[in-house]
Structure formats: C-alpha cells, structure tokens
Design an enzyme around this catalytic site. Structure first.
Site, PDB file in Angstrom:
ATOM      1  N   LYS A  76      51.397 -90.414  22.910  1.00 38.07           N
ATOM      2  CA  LYS A  76      50.375 -89.502  22.359  1.00 38.07           C
ATOM      3  C   LYS A  76      50.672 -89.230  20.883  1.00 38.07           C
ATOM      4  CE  LYS A  76      49.034 -87.509  26.792  1.00 38.07           C
ATOM      5  NZ  LYS A  76      50.012 -88.015  27.753  1.00 38.07           N
ATOM      6  N   THR A  83      55.077 -91.098   9.548  1.00 34.65           N
ATOM      7  CA  THR A  83      55.850 -90.811  10.768  1.00 34.65           C
ATOM      8  C   THR A  83      55.291 -91.622  11.941  1.00 34.65           C
ATOM      9  OG1 THR A  83      56.273 -88.610   9.951  1.00 34.65           O
ATOM     10  CG2 THR A  83      56.560 -88.926  12.305  1.00 34.65           C
ATOM     11  N   VAL A 199      44.202 -89.274  39.105  1.00 38.22           N
ATOM     12  CA  VAL A 199      43.853 -89.505  40.513  1.00 38.22           C
ATOM     13  C   VAL A 199      44.938 -88.920  41.416  1.00 38.22           C
ATOM     14  CG1 VAL A 199      43.892 -91.380  42.211  1.00 38.22           C
ATOM     15  CG2 VAL A 199      42.401 -91.540  40.229  1.00 38.22           C
ATOM     16  N   GLN A 202      46.358 -84.681  40.541  1.00 39.48           N
ATOM     17  CA  GLN A 202      45.559 -83.761  39.713  1.00 39.48           C
ATOM     18  C   GLN A 202      44.156 -83.539  40.283  1.00 39.48           C
ATOM     19  OE1 GLN A 202      45.840 -84.328  35.356  1.00 39.48           O
ATOM     20  NE2 GLN A 202      47.379 -85.897  35.750  1.00 39.48           N
ATOM     21  N   GLY A 220      50.534 -91.733  38.991  1.00 43.29           N
ATOM     22  CA  GLY A 220      51.952 -91.402  38.977  1.00 43.29           C
ATOM     23  C   GLY A 220      52.452 -90.830  40.280  1.00 43.29           C
TER      24      GLY A 220
HETATM   25  O1  3DU Z   1      49.093 -86.925  37.750  1.00 39.95           O
HETATM   26  P1  3DU Z   1      49.944 -88.168  37.893  1.00 39.95           P
HETATM   27  O2  3DU Z   1      51.283 -87.904  38.489  1.00 39.95           O
HETATM   28  O3  3DU Z   1      49.206 -89.283  38.595  1.00 39.95           O
HETATM   29  O4  3DU Z   1      50.303 -88.734  36.407  1.00 39.95           O
HETATM   30  C1  3DU Z   1      49.361 -88.962  35.417  1.00 39.95           C
HETATM   31  C2  3DU Z   1      50.020 -89.591  34.223  1.00 39.95           C
HETATM   32  O5  3DU Z   1      49.056 -89.813  33.208  1.00 39.95           O
HETATM   33  C3  3DU Z   1      51.127 -88.772  33.569  1.00 39.95           C
HETATM   34  O6  3DU Z   1      52.099 -89.697  33.104  1.00 39.95           O
HETATM   35  C4  3DU Z   1      50.485 -88.090  32.396  1.00 39.95           C
HETATM   36  O7  3DU Z   1      51.376 -87.930  31.328  1.00 39.95           O
HETATM   37  C5  3DU Z   1      49.408 -89.107  32.007  1.00 39.95           C
HETATM   38  N1  3DU Z   1      48.205 -88.545  31.423  1.00 39.95           N
HETATM   39  C6  3DU Z   1      47.443 -87.624  32.062  1.00 39.95           C
HETATM   40  O8  3DU Z   1      47.767 -87.213  33.175  1.00 39.95           O
HETATM   41  C7  3DU Z   1      46.289 -87.146  31.432  1.00 39.95           C
HETATM   42  C8  3DU Z   1      45.912 -87.626  30.231  1.00 39.95           C
HETATM   43  O9  3DU Z   1      44.796 -87.211  29.683  1.00 39.95           O
HETATM   44  C9  3DU Z   1      46.704 -88.575  29.603  1.00 39.95           C
HETATM   45  C10 3DU Z   1      47.836 -89.024  30.233  1.00 39.95           C
END
Ligand code: 3DU
Length: 252
Positions: A76, A83, A199, A202, A220
């Site tokens: 991000k 930098t 997915v 969340q 994740g």
């Molecule tokens: O909720 P999960 O465990 O499936 O992980 C989602 C991943 O995607 C996590 O690494 C987070 O840093 C990344 N992510 C978001 O969840 C939302 C965003 O807008 C961008 C990245």
C-alpha cells in the site's frame, strides 16, 4: 489463472507471533499445501516486519516461484516519490512480481516513480480503488468535486479512472461491496483486472463479487486459519471457478 484454473490469490497472513521461526515454517507449510488451488500469493507487512525482506520473506517468494506462483507485495505504497521508488525497488529486488500502491498520493511526485521502476523491471503495480472495510467510506467513498465539470462524484470512481489512465496492472475493490465492483468494472471495462479482498472473514461473498466483475479473489484467514488449509482453498477455488464460468457464459 487459466493454467491453475483458479481465481484465488492467497493472502499469507498470520496473527501476531513472537515466534518468528515458526511464522516462516507455517508460511512455507501453508503455501505448499494450498499451492495446487491458487494462482498467486500476496504478502504484507505483517510478514515482512517479523521475517525481514531479504531473509524470511525472500525465501517464501523464491519458494512460491518454484511452485509456479507469482507474488504480490501488499505494501500500500503511500509516500513521496523518492521514498516510494526505493520501497518499490527493494520489493522488486526481493523478487516480488507486483506491488500494491495507494491512489491517494496521486501521480506527480507520488506514484509516477513506482510505475517507472515497475516498467523498467518488468513488474506490476496494482492500485487501491475501494477498500473492503467499513471505514473505507470516509476516504474512498467520500464525495469529491470534479475539477473539470464541478460535479460531485465518489472518490473511488475517480481512482478507477486513474487506474485506467495510469495503465495499472490491477485495481483493488473490496468483495464486501459488489455494487462498487460493478461500477468500477463499468469504468475499467476489460482493460484492468479487479482484485477483490474480503471474502469470508470480512463477510464478502464469492459468487456476488465475481458476478459483479471481480477477476481475482484475495483470500486469507478462511484458508490460512482453517483446520485444513488445503481443503478450504480447494473449496473456495471450486466455488469461484464455477461462478466465474457462469459469468463468462452470460457475457457471451
Ligand atoms: O480478510 P482476509 O483474511 O481474507 O484477508 C484479506 C487480505 O487482503 C489481507 O491481507 C488484507 O491486508 C488485504 N486487503 C484487504 O483486506 C482489503 C483491501 O482493501 C486491501 C487489501
């Protein structure tokens, strides 16, 4: 995606742990077991901080490549150009195939340097367009005035237009907001793939996000923290592949 018949990008995230050695071995173990069901791996700073970029993380990147999987660094990137350039160079030197950057810093003296480095090193840049968490509305969802027409539009629409203009290799839109995926897809057409996180853990839905226009799902915790990560990955790969096929059939 085509080769693996999978739209799933593994987010290799683990909760905080003091045991860094174990973090590395768990990362390699999960990666090995889910590799048949995913098309890429995404890492973020919660792995780089404990393992070190040119130490543990590079081992994971190399191992992913041995398994035929491209790697994305979810940095991000969000600072001034000089930098940002060095940050991108370090991640690319470590072997990452793409980095994620924040659109909020803009182009001039912001992300231009990241795109330049990526082009020179033949790597990718994926930009954030709408994040998956509730607070995203405060920034990505705020209404802003277009300088040319003075009309009010949501910030994420402008970011989607920038993803096109900047020739980004991908746009991130949260799976928790299928209607926004649909809007962004209409702007990007088939020119920029949509990477959709959120997915499962969340609350985002596989079918809804793919039908709305997501290309890849970043997944994740429902895989990494499952009792059997391979089974969890196989299931989500299966569901996503079916929904993706339906989507293709309808668009023909
Ligand atoms: O909720 P999960 O465990 O499936 O992980 C989602 C991943 O995607 C996590 O690494 C987070 O840093 C990344 N992510 C978001 O969840 C939302 C965003 O807008 C961008 C990245």
């Amino acid at each position: 995606m085509e080769k693996k018949k999978s739209r799933i990008i593994l987010a290799l995230d683990f909760p905080y742990s003091e045991n860094h050695k174990q973090l590395l071995s768990s990362s390699l173990r999960v990666l090995d077991s889910v590799a048949p069901y995913i098309c890429a791996v995404k890492m973020n700073r919660q792995l780089v901080l404990p393992l070190g970029l040119f130490d543990g993380v590079q081992k994971i990147v190399n191992h992913a490549h041995e398994l035929g999987l491209p790697t994305i660094m979810d940095a991000k990137i969000n600072d001034i150009g000089s930098t940002n350039r060095a940050i991108a160079e370090y991640y690319f030197d470590a072997g990452f195939d793409a980095v994620i950057a924040s659109s909020f810093v803009g182009w001039d003296e912001g992300l231009q340097s990241v795109f330049e480095v990526a082009k020179k090193m033949n790597r990718g840049v994926i930009v954030l367009v709408y994040m998956s968490h509730k607070g995203a509305i405060e920034g990505y969802g705020q209404m802003v005035q277009r300088s040319e027409t003075k009309r009010l539009v949501p910030q994420y629409r402008i970011f989607a237009e920038k993803a096109l203009k900047w020739n980004a290799d991908g746009a991130v839109v949260g799976a928790t907001y299928p209607s926004k995926i649909r809007e962004v897809r209409a702007i990007l057409k088939d020119l920029v793939p949509i990477y959709s996180p959120g997915v499962g853990a969340q609350g985002g839905d596989v079918e809804a996000s793919l039908k709305a226009g997501a290309t890849y799902l970043i997944v994740g915790r429902i895989i990494v923290e499952a009792e059997n990560p391979a089974m969890a990955a196989e299931q989500v790969r299966h569901d996503a592949w079916l929904s993706g096929k339906e989507k293709l059939a309808k668009s023909r």
